[in-house]
Write a protein that holds these residues in place. Structure first.
Motif, PDB file in Angstrom:
ATOM      1  N   VAL A 138       5.238 -34.111 -35.211  1.00  0.00           N
ATOM      2  CA  VAL A 138       6.177 -34.258 -34.102  1.00  0.00           C
ATOM      3  C   VAL A 138       6.549 -32.894 -33.525  1.00  0.00           C
ATOM      4  O   VAL A 138       6.612 -32.717 -32.298  1.00  0.00           O
ATOM      5  CB  VAL A 138       7.432 -35.024 -34.561  1.00  0.00           C
ATOM      6  N   GLN A 139       6.777 -31.917 -34.382  1.00  0.00           N
ATOM      7  CA  GLN A 139       7.127 -30.578 -33.894  1.00  0.00           C
ATOM      8  C   GLN A 139       6.025 -29.997 -33.022  1.00  0.00           C
ATOM      9  O   GLN A 139       6.294 -29.341 -32.009  1.00  0.00           O
ATOM     10  CB  GLN A 139       7.400 -29.657 -35.085  1.00  0.00           C
ATOM     11  N   GLU A 140       4.772 -30.249 -33.398  1.00  0.00           N
ATOM     12  CA  GLU A 140       3.652 -29.716 -32.626  1.00  0.00           C
ATOM     13  C   GLU A 140       3.452 -30.453 -31.305  1.00  0.00           C
ATOM     14  O   GLU A 140       3.082 -29.851 -30.295  1.00  0.00           O
ATOM     15  CB  GLU A 140       2.375 -29.793 -33.460  1.00  0.00           C
ATOM     16  N   ARG A 141       3.691 -31.765 -31.307  1.00  0.00           N
ATOM     17  CA  ARG A 141       3.362 -32.579 -30.139  1.00  0.00           C
ATOM     18  C   ARG A 141       4.479 -32.692 -29.115  1.00  0.00           C
ATOM     19  O   ARG A 141       4.230 -33.036 -27.960  1.00  0.00           O
ATOM     20  CB  ARG A 141       2.958 -33.994 -30.592  1.00  0.00           C
ATOM     21  N   ARG A 142       5.720 -32.435 -29.526  1.00  0.00           N
ATOM     22  CA  ARG A 142       6.834 -32.711 -28.616  1.00  0.00           C
ATOM     23  C   ARG A 142       6.804 -31.824 -27.374  1.00  0.00           C
ATOM     24  O   ARG A 142       7.314 -32.212 -26.318  1.00  0.00           O
ATOM     25  CB  ARG A 142       8.163 -32.548 -29.348  1.00  0.00           C
ATOM     26  N   ALA A 143       6.200 -30.629 -27.467  1.00  0.00           N
ATOM     27  CA  ALA A 143       6.108 -29.763 -26.286  1.00  0.00           C
ATOM     28  C   ALA A 143       5.212 -30.397 -25.230  1.00  0.00           C
ATOM     29  O   ALA A 143       5.454 -30.259 -24.027  1.00  0.00           O
ATOM     30  CB  ALA A 143       5.575 -28.391 -26.684  1.00  0.00           C
ATOM     31  N   LYS A 145       4.584 -33.738 -25.170  1.00  0.00           N
ATOM     32  CA  LYS A 145       5.086 -35.078 -24.892  1.00  0.00           C
ATOM     33  C   LYS A 145       6.568 -35.126 -25.234  1.00  0.00           C
ATOM     34  O   LYS A 145       6.976 -35.556 -26.311  1.00  0.00           O
ATOM     35  CB  LYS A 145       4.306 -36.091 -25.733  1.00  0.00           C
ATOM     36  N   PRO A 146       7.444 -34.677 -24.337  1.00  0.00           N
ATOM     37  CA  PRO A 146       8.885 -34.626 -24.621  1.00  0.00           C
ATOM     38  C   PRO A 146       9.476 -35.985 -24.991  1.00  0.00           C
ATOM     39  O   PRO A 146      10.429 -36.059 -25.757  1.00  0.00           O
ATOM     40  CB  PRO A 146       9.493 -34.082 -23.326  1.00  0.00           C
ATOM     41  N   GLU A 147       8.917 -37.073 -24.441  1.00  0.00           N
ATOM     42  CA  GLU A 147       9.432 -38.407 -24.748  1.00  0.00           C
ATOM     43  C   GLU A 147       8.550 -39.087 -25.794  1.00  0.00           C
ATOM     44  O   GLU A 147       8.219 -40.280 -25.699  1.00  0.00           O
ATOM     45  CB  GLU A 147       9.547 -39.236 -23.480  1.00  0.00           C
ATOM     46  N   LEU A 148       8.194 -38.346 -26.813  1.00  0.00           N
ATOM     47  CA  LEU A 148       7.308 -38.831 -27.868  1.00  0.00           C
ATOM     48  C   LEU A 148       7.921 -40.030 -28.584  1.00  0.00           C
ATOM     49  O   LEU A 148       9.079 -39.990 -29.014  1.00  0.00           O
ATOM     50  CB  LEU A 148       7.035 -37.696 -28.858  1.00  0.00           C
ATOM     51  N   LYS A 149       7.128 -41.111 -28.712  1.00  0.00           N
ATOM     52  CA  LYS A 149       7.602 -42.341 -29.340  1.00  0.00           C
ATOM     53  C   LYS A 149       6.829 -42.616 -30.626  1.00  0.00           C
ATOM     54  O   LYS A 149       5.603 -42.428 -30.681  1.00  0.00           O
ATOM     55  CB  LYS A 149       7.460 -43.529 -28.380  1.00  0.00           C
ATOM     56  N   VAL A 150       7.558 -43.078 -31.625  1.00  0.00           N
ATOM     57  CA  VAL A 150       6.994 -43.375 -32.938  1.00  0.00           C
ATOM     58  C   VAL A 150       7.287 -44.834 -33.273  1.00  0.00           C
ATOM     59  O   VAL A 150       8.408 -45.319 -33.073  1.00  0.00           O
ATOM     60  CB  VAL A 150       7.602 -42.464 -34.030  1.00  0.00           C
ATOM     61  N   LEU A 151       6.285 -45.524 -33.803  1.00  0.00           N
ATOM     62  CA  LEU A 151       6.453 -46.886 -34.314  1.00  0.00           C
ATOM     63  C   LEU A 151       6.348 -46.840 -35.836  1.00  0.00           C
ATOM     64  O   LEU A 151       5.323 -46.430 -36.377  1.00  0.00           O
ATOM     65  CB  LEU A 151       5.375 -47.808 -33.736  1.00  0.00           C
ATOM     66  N   ASN A 152       7.410 -47.243 -36.509  1.00  0.00           N
ATOM     67  CA  ASN A 152       7.496 -47.169 -37.971  1.00  0.00           C
ATOM     68  C   ASN A 152       7.521 -48.595 -38.519  1.00  0.00           C
ATOM     69  O   ASN A 152       8.576 -49.243 -38.561  1.00  0.00           O
ATOM     70  CB  ASN A 152       8.758 -46.393 -38.361  1.00  0.00           C
ATOM     71  N   LEU A 153       6.351 -49.106 -38.918  1.00  0.00           N
ATOM     72  CA  LEU A 153       6.243 -50.470 -39.414  1.00  0.00           C
ATOM     73  C   LEU A 153       6.404 -50.499 -40.935  1.00  0.00           C
ATOM     74  O   LEU A 153       5.940 -49.613 -41.630  1.00  0.00           O
ATOM     75  CB  LEU A 153       4.896 -51.063 -39.019  1.00  0.00           C
ATOM     76  N   ALA A 167      12.647 -33.779 -36.302  1.00  0.00           N
ATOM     77  CA  ALA A 167      11.618 -32.889 -35.770  1.00  0.00           C
ATOM     78  C   ALA A 167      11.558 -32.905 -34.246  1.00  0.00           C
ATOM     79  O   ALA A 167      10.837 -32.103 -33.653  1.00  0.00           O
ATOM     80  CB  ALA A 167      10.258 -33.263 -36.351  1.00  0.00           C
ATOM     81  N   GLY A 168      12.296 -33.827 -33.615  1.00  0.00           N
ATOM     82  CA  GLY A 168      12.343 -33.820 -32.160  1.00  0.00           C
ATOM     83  C   GLY A 168      11.753 -35.029 -31.467  1.00  0.00           C
ATOM     84  O   GLY A 168      11.592 -35.017 -30.239  1.00  0.00           O
ATOM     85  N   ALA A 169      11.427 -36.097 -32.205  1.00  0.00           N
ATOM     86  CA  ALA A 169      10.939 -37.308 -31.550  1.00  0.00           C
ATOM     87  C   ALA A 169      12.008 -37.851 -30.616  1.00  0.00           C
ATOM     88  O   ALA A 169      13.211 -37.763 -30.885  1.00  0.00           O
ATOM     89  CB  ALA A 169      10.561 -38.359 -32.589  1.00  0.00           C
TER      90      ALA A 169
END
Length: 315
Positions: A138-143, A145-153, A167-169
């Motif tokens: 997440v730390q690497e990708r948030r720059a 994709k500021p609106e980074l979305k995670v699905l936690n099943l 981490a900034g999700a």
């Protein structure tokens, strides 16, 4: 029992929740039944075979002596749990007390645990490296994709969600059939002062995943999907037949360049079980890596231990 006693005699004062001794890995002949965990300020000893009061007294003496060295004047708190296949587990407070609420630290995050009831204590210690991987991803990708979305099943108490949001999700959707587990998940987010809500932060859905694909799809696409199901839970999930139902959904749920984390914790199924099915059901997803387990969870065979595989979509 010598290896267990040696681990006790040489352990450092634990500050984070962690495993101290992992006999289940088979690297210490004669100690396969034992594991020792720290959920500070409580130690939890688990035996997968019955043991005598004399053996427990020997372990207590070892713990008391080491605790006197590590924390002079502080009370020793420890819990014993016996898990024998086919029987109800037995849990006993052997010395001291367990705080209520019982909150532990891991990598700067706070989690509520419950070591006196049930076999799952609220935080799976062997998944520490998986949570670290999520933080770094997440730390690497948030720059980008500021609106980074995670699905936690199969979110359980939502530890992955805590890691991702810290981490900034932007958004984490937590789904699990257990409303009670998600309730602890909400508390974990409050403990870490993390936002919750439908548009940003964490959301908590107490639904049957297999009956909720419409809701899940509308919330996507996701930059990261975490699959951490039980390997066998009667009436809920059986990995040998149900994991495939998850895999075939991944291509439609992931954003371009999105990643999926597939977790499997049973000695009866190896990495080929996951890889072969992914190749058949979601061939467009590329295998990236297997996340290493914490060193203390070393096993005589990597295929018996927890398996965490990362896949990604093109893009």
């Amino acid at each position: 029992m010598h290896a267990l006693l040696n681990a006790i005699a040489t352990m450092a004062l634990p500050t984070d929740a962690q495993r101290i001794f992992h006999g289940r890995g088979g690297l210490y002949p004669g100690c396969e039944q034992w594991s020792l965990d720290a959920y500070p300020p409580v130690l939890v000893l688990t035996s997968f075979e019955p043991c005598s009061d004399e053996v427990l007294a020997t372990i207590h003496s070892a713990l008391a002596a080491r605790w006197q060295d590590l924390a002079p004047g502080q009370a020793l708190n420890w819990v014993y749990q016996c898990r024998t296949e086919g029987q109800l587990s037995e849990t006993r407070l052997m010395a001291g007390e367990v705080p209520e609420p019982h909150v532990v630290l891991e990598a700067g995050a706070r989690y509520q645990v419950h070591v006196l009831k049930g076999q799952n204590h609220g935080l799976f210690l062997d998944m520490a490296e998986g949570r670290r991987w999520v933080r770094e991803f997440v730390q690497e990708r948030r720059a980008l994709k500021p609106e980074l979305k995670v699905l936690n099943l199969f979110a359980y108490t939502c530890a992955f969600s805590v890691a991702a949001l810290q981490a900034g999700a932007h958004k984490v959707v937590n789904m699990d059939m257990s409303a009670g587990a998600l309730g602890i998940g909400r508390q974990n987010h409050r403990l870490n002062e993390l936002p919750t809500g439908t548009d940003a932060g964490a959301s908590f859905l107490a639904h049957d995943i297999f009956n909720s694909w419409g809701k899940i799809t509308r919330g996507g696409p996701y930059e990261l999907i975490i699959l951490d199901p039980p390997s066998y839970q009667k009436g809920s999930f059986v990995a040998t037949k149900d994991y495939a139902r998850l895999m075939r959904r991944l291509p439609d749920l992931l954003a371009s360049g999105g990643h999926a984390m597939l977790c499997l914790n049973t000695p009866k199924l190896d990495t080929a079980f996951l890889k072969d099915q992914m190749q058949e059901l979601a061939p467009e997803l590329q295998f990236v890596e297997r996340v290493a387990n914490p060193a203390v969870f070393a096993d005589v065979s990597a295929e018996r231990s927890l398996k965490v595989l990362i896949y990604k979509t093109p893009g």
